[in-house]
Design an enzyme around this catalytic site. Structure first.
Site, PDB file in Angstrom:
ATOM      1  N   SER A 130       0.837  -1.200   0.000  1.00  0.00           N
ATOM      2  CA  SER A 130       0.000   0.000   0.000  1.00  0.00           C
ATOM      3  C   SER A 130       0.880   1.262   0.000  1.00  0.00           C
ATOM      4  O   SER A 130       1.725   1.411  -0.887  1.00  0.00           O
ATOM      5  CB  SER A 130      -0.962  -0.067   1.187  1.00  0.00           C
ATOM      6  OG  SER A 130      -2.049   0.813   1.012  1.00  0.00           O
ATOM      7  N   ASP A 283      -8.413  -5.802  -5.643  1.00  0.00           N
ATOM      8  CA  ASP A 283      -8.143  -4.500  -5.013  1.00  0.00           C
ATOM      9  C   ASP A 283      -8.933  -3.432  -5.755  1.00  0.00           C
ATOM     10  O   ASP A 283      -8.816  -3.276  -6.958  1.00  0.00           O
ATOM     11  CB  ASP A 283      -6.643  -4.202  -5.084  1.00  0.00           C
ATOM     12  CG  ASP A 283      -6.214  -3.047  -4.181  1.00  0.00           C
ATOM     13  OD1 ASP A 283      -6.942  -2.042  -4.094  1.00  0.00           O
ATOM     14  OD2 ASP A 283      -5.133  -3.164  -3.574  1.00  0.00           O
ATOM     15  N   HIS A 312      -7.945  -5.110  -1.232  1.00  0.00           N
ATOM     16  CA  HIS A 312      -6.659  -4.472  -0.926  1.00  0.00           C
ATOM     17  C   HIS A 312      -5.954  -5.180   0.225  1.00  0.00           C
ATOM     18  O   HIS A 312      -4.726  -5.250   0.273  1.00  0.00           O
ATOM     19  CB  HIS A 312      -6.897  -2.999  -0.578  1.00  0.00           C
ATOM     20  CG  HIS A 312      -5.647  -2.251  -0.296  1.00  0.00           C
ATOM     21  ND1 HIS A 312      -4.647  -2.106  -1.233  1.00  0.00           N
ATOM     22  CD2 HIS A 312      -5.205  -1.609   0.826  1.00  0.00           C
ATOM     23  CE1 HIS A 312      -3.645  -1.409  -0.704  1.00  0.00           C
ATOM     24  NE2 HIS A 312      -3.961  -1.104   0.540  1.00  0.00           N
TER      25      HIS A 312
END
Lengths: 344, 344
Positions: A130, A283, A312
């Site tokens: 991320s 995601d 995600h």
């Protein structure tokens, strides 16, 4: 892993926004032993809202990053409440016009820490999920001769337009609260935290995650899940810090610096590291399509999506052994390839 | 199409929530001519936030619904500001404990209008997009012998868990505003509208829509687009009405009524209409997977996704000729099949 974290402090750090921090602070933790020629270093920056003791779970002999072989450093992101953040630093106020942290600031600070505290000049791997992946890409573009490998899990090198809208909605959710006076929060933003958590919960897991009732662990109702698994976590954070990290994410672009002057394709093409580009198939904000498009412009990229319904969160699989194994195996394979430039 | 809309008013309407409206109001508009045996009727209910003059664009000789052949009625959704809504009805207050409208209320009111004002007993087609599709499915399950065809564009017969989180985030966004006193808005929720619009903009178009810069028409910046194409539209609505329609959507379930008593599979299996199940490939909340799963349980379903990057908005293609043609051709094909039960 329960050691006290270390703190690297230095004076007069000029941020990309132009503000000079009289005293900058980078809190970090290390795992394993640095070898003699300093060639076994893995940098593992933190993700949005996380602090190192929440992300260190994937370090372990049988886990994704093995500290018996590698010297692993987790630097805490500016704004995460440990490193310099609105909550702990007088000069980092959001109220200050034009103040923000960028990933250029993060990686410059990390580079300084590595060099000055450890004499580390090159990295065997930058691993990140991320916002951690965003920092990994920044390392690859800004210190191209010093990064052998990148594992970019569920992240992109530049924020997409769609992703920006999600981030703007999170920012608006917090600052819609009655406790926001236009410059800062005068009390806990109860309503703001609630909306913030709901938005996050809708984006960070996938439609399929909820379709398969993976939120129901322990027979929780949906509202219990949203409150316990999301809202409670964000409420641990200072809301000014949550905004500061959003502002970093909103500006993520490996070419937004004097070296590349906005030429994003040139920045991607400049990455020399062997780069594992690993999105999650489901995601919703770092989509596989966006990751694949970036991979196509990185010379030595391996594109390998996680076939998961965890959205995600597939990239931070602390509750999800299957995805952890998939990432672990790919990272071990990446690490087993000796780069042209380093051997351990 | 500029005629004054008609208004159907009746007394003592008991809603599914138990509240009795002393005077209920259903505002509607008609297009085309009812034929002698009343067999050319298309019902076209409105979608979230929309009023009939915003959705009537798709009625036209060369458009999706042809008024030279069909008698088309658009009934306005309860809560949309024309039919009974918090903004125009004393008994419809959100402050009233346990008050809400359901789609059962909507279709019962529509059935009453059709029967009492026009003597219409059967429908050649119920066409609907989004919350309109939800109403079409309710018609198919609740009046199974009276609906020949359904065109359900980008909608499901039951709200999914994931969809609920999106809706909860919208509801929380509005009620986080300082103007919300726990029961009603004491002023315009400026901050609430802003967050609301950002959340909607992130969900109702797709990632690919933004990736291909379709938001940039006329060289708009992202913020101009978000403000002009989203926030300005929702600001036209009374925020109490926006909440009332969210509450209907949150409860959408064709089996949540005395006829099916929560047996959703039975309700789907009871639909006798030839049913065009038409999601958009990139719809983020009424996903193709969810629509396909429902189609599999509807006996006479045709599953045909719109291959579009316009996300949920592919199903309301007022700016998008390609998707309009795709829907039009499928709907004309559907209408060309004579049902066993009606001929025109």
């Amino acid at each position: 892993m329960s050691e006290t974290p270390k703190c690297f402090v230095w004076k007069d750090f000029e941020l990309q926004c132009g503000v000079v921090l009289q005293e900058a602070k980078l809190v970090y933790q290390t795992y394993g032993e640095l070898n003699r020629n300093r060639s076994n270093v893995i940098l593992y920056p933190t993700s949005y809202g996380a602090q190192h003791f929440e992300t260190q779970w994937l370090i372990g002999k049988e886990r994704i990053l093995d500290p018996s072989r590698w010297f692993i450093i987790i630097p805490n992101l500016f704004g995460n409440g440990l490193s310099s953040s609105p909550s702990n630093c007088k000069g980092c106020g959001l109220a200050q016009q034009g103040f923000y942290f960028t990933h250029l600031d993060n990686v410059r600070a990390q580079e300084k820490l590595l060099r000055e505290s450890f004499g580390i000049e090159r990295l065997a791997l930058v691993y990140g999920w991320s916002m951690g992946a965003q920092q990994a890409y920044h390392w690859g573009a800004l210190y191209r001769d010093r990064v052998d490998r990148i594992a970019a899990i569920c992240g992109t090198a530049r924020v997409t337009v769609h992703n920006q809208i999600f981030l703007k909605s999170l920012r608006a959710a917090l600052t819609a609260d009655p406790a926001w006076n236009g410059e800062r929060f005068t009390a806990t933003p109860e309503r703001g935290f609630h909306t913030f958590a709901l938005i996050y919960a809708s984006w960070a897991a996938s439609q399929a995650f909820y379709r398969h009732n993976l939120h129901q662990q322990g027979e929780r109702t949906l509202d219990e899940y949203l409150s316990q698994a999301w809202e409670a976590n964000y409420r641990k954070r200072d809301p000014h810090n949550l905004i500061a990290m959003l502002d970093t994410w909103l500006r993520c672009d490996i070419s937004d610096n004097p070296l590349y002057r906005g030429d994003f394709q040139k920045a991607l093409a400049s990455i020399r590291a062997k780069t594992l580009v690993m999105p999650s198939r489901t995601d919703l904000y770092f989509t596989p399509e966006d990751c694949q498009a970036e991979a196509a412009s990185i010379p030595d990229a391996i594109y390998r999506p996680i076939e998961s319904i965890w959205g995600h969160r597939a990239g931070n699989p602390y509750q999800n052994l299957e995805d952890e194994r998939f990432i672990r195996d790919a990272v071990r394979e990446l690490l087993s390839v000796n780069s042209e430039r380093s051997e351990i």
